[in-house]
Design a protein around this motif. Structure first.
Motif, short mmCIF file in Angstrom:
data_model
loop_
_atom_site.label_atom_id
_atom_site.label_comp_id
_atom_site.label_asym_id
_atom_site.label_seq_id
_atom_site.Cartn_x
_atom_site.Cartn_y
_atom_site.Cartn_z
N UNK A 1 0.75 -1.17 -0.16
CA UNK A 1 0.09 0.08 0.10
C UNK A 1 0.90 1.43 0.13
N UNK A 2 1.92 1.16 0.93
CA UNK A 2 2.92 2.38 0.76
C UNK A 2 3.50 2.72 -0.57
N UNK A 3 3.94 1.63 -1.20
CA UNK A 3 4.57 1.62 -2.77
C UNK A 3 3.53 2.28 -3.59
N UNK A 4 2.27 1.87 -3.48
CA UNK A 4 1.47 2.20 -4.48
C UNK A 4 1.08 3.54 -4.37
N UNK A 5 0.93 4.04 -2.95
CA UNK A 5 0.57 5.41 -2.67
C UNK A 5 1.58 6.40 -3.07
N UNK A 6 2.79 5.95 -2.82
CA UNK A 6 3.97 7.05 -3.02
C UNK A 6 4.23 7.12 -4.62
N UNK A 7 3.90 6.06 -5.67
CA UNK A 7 3.90 6.09 -6.89
C UNK A 7 2.65 6.98 -7.51
N UNK A 8 1.73 6.75 -6.62
CA UNK A 8 0.63 7.58 -7.33
C UNK A 8 0.89 9.21 -6.78
N UNK A 9 1.57 9.48 -5.87
CA UNK A 9 1.70 11.12 -5.31
C UNK A 9 2.97 11.38 -6.28
N UNK A 10 3.85 10.59 -6.68
CA UNK A 10 4.94 10.77 -7.48
C UNK A 10 4.47 11.38 -9.13
N UNK A 11 3.62 10.50 -9.47
CA UNK A 11 3.24 10.46 -10.81
C UNK A 11 1.88 11.36 -10.83
N UNK A 12 1.53 11.96 -10.01
CA UNK A 12 0.19 12.78 -9.98
C UNK A 12 0.35 14.08 -10.97
N UNK A 13 1.41 14.61 -10.88
CA UNK A 13 1.55 15.72 -11.85
C UNK A 13 2.09 15.51 -13.34
N UNK A 14 2.39 14.23 -13.50
CA UNK A 14 2.91 14.01 -14.70
C UNK A 14 1.65 14.16 -15.97
N UNK A 15 1.94 15.18 -16.95
CA UNK A 15 1.26 15.58 -18.09
C UNK A 15 0.94 14.41 -18.91
N UNK A 16 1.97 13.36 -19.08
CA UNK A 16 2.03 12.42 -20.07
C UNK A 16 0.67 11.19 -19.41
N UNK A 17 0.32 11.34 -18.41
CA UNK A 17 -0.62 10.32 -17.84
C UNK A 17 -2.02 10.84 -17.90
N UNK A 18 -2.30 12.12 -18.34
CA UNK A 18 -3.68 12.73 -18.70
C UNK A 18 -3.90 12.12 -20.15
N UNK A 19 -5.24 11.71 -20.34
CA UNK A 19 -5.47 11.06 -21.37
C UNK A 19 -6.34 11.79 -22.31
N UNK A 20 -7.00 12.81 -21.69
CA UNK A 20 -7.89 13.78 -22.59
C UNK A 20 -7.66 15.27 -21.84
N UNK A 21 -8.08 16.09 -22.89
CA UNK A 21 -8.03 17.67 -22.39
C UNK A 21 -9.48 17.70 -21.62
N UNK A 22 -9.08 19.03 -20.51
CA UNK A 22 -10.43 19.18 -19.65
C UNK A 22 -11.68 19.66 -20.51
N UNK A 23 -12.83 19.60 -20.24
CA UNK A 23 -13.84 20.27 -20.78
C UNK A 23 -13.80 21.59 -21.02
N UNK A 24 -14.52 22.29 -22.01
CA UNK A 24 -14.35 24.03 -22.28
C UNK A 24 -14.70 24.58 -20.82
N UNK A 25 -15.72 24.16 -20.11
CA UNK A 25 -15.88 24.74 -18.74
C UNK A 25 -15.08 24.79 -17.60
N UNK A 26 -14.21 23.70 -17.74
CA UNK A 26 -12.84 23.86 -16.95
C UNK A 26 -11.60 24.40 -17.59
#
Length: 77
Positions: free
Chosen positions: A47-72
């Motif tokens: 659980x600690x490994x998965x949580x720290x990986x999630x935090x470290x990769x949270x700001x990666x733009x390569x992980x984002x799959x779609x552009x936000x909607x126009x109202x955002x």
């Protein structure tokens, strides 16, 4: 990290644990309950490994799959 064993004999999962890690401004906290100390250590580690990986990769733009909607603030068509 804190590890405790319940004193009551009828408890199904007597081992409980909590681990905290602070990295910069991020705090990762995980909890687990297991039947044995070895299982508890393995579960906390996973659980600690998965949580720290999630935090470290949270700001990666390569992980984002779609552009936000126009109202955002996304692109307007």
């Amino acid at each position: 990290m804190r590890v405790r064993r319940a004193s009551a004999h009828h408890v199904e999962l007597p081992w409980t644990g909590r681990a905290d890690i602070r990295g910069g401004s991020d705090l990762v906290v995980v909890h687990a309950c297991e039947a044995s100390a070895r299982e508890l250590a393995d579960r906390l580690h996973d659980r600690l490994r998965s949580a720290t990986e999630r935090v470290t990769h949270r700001s990666d733009t390569t992980r984002r799959t779609a552009a936000p909607p126009p109202w955002r603030g996304g692109p307007r068509k």
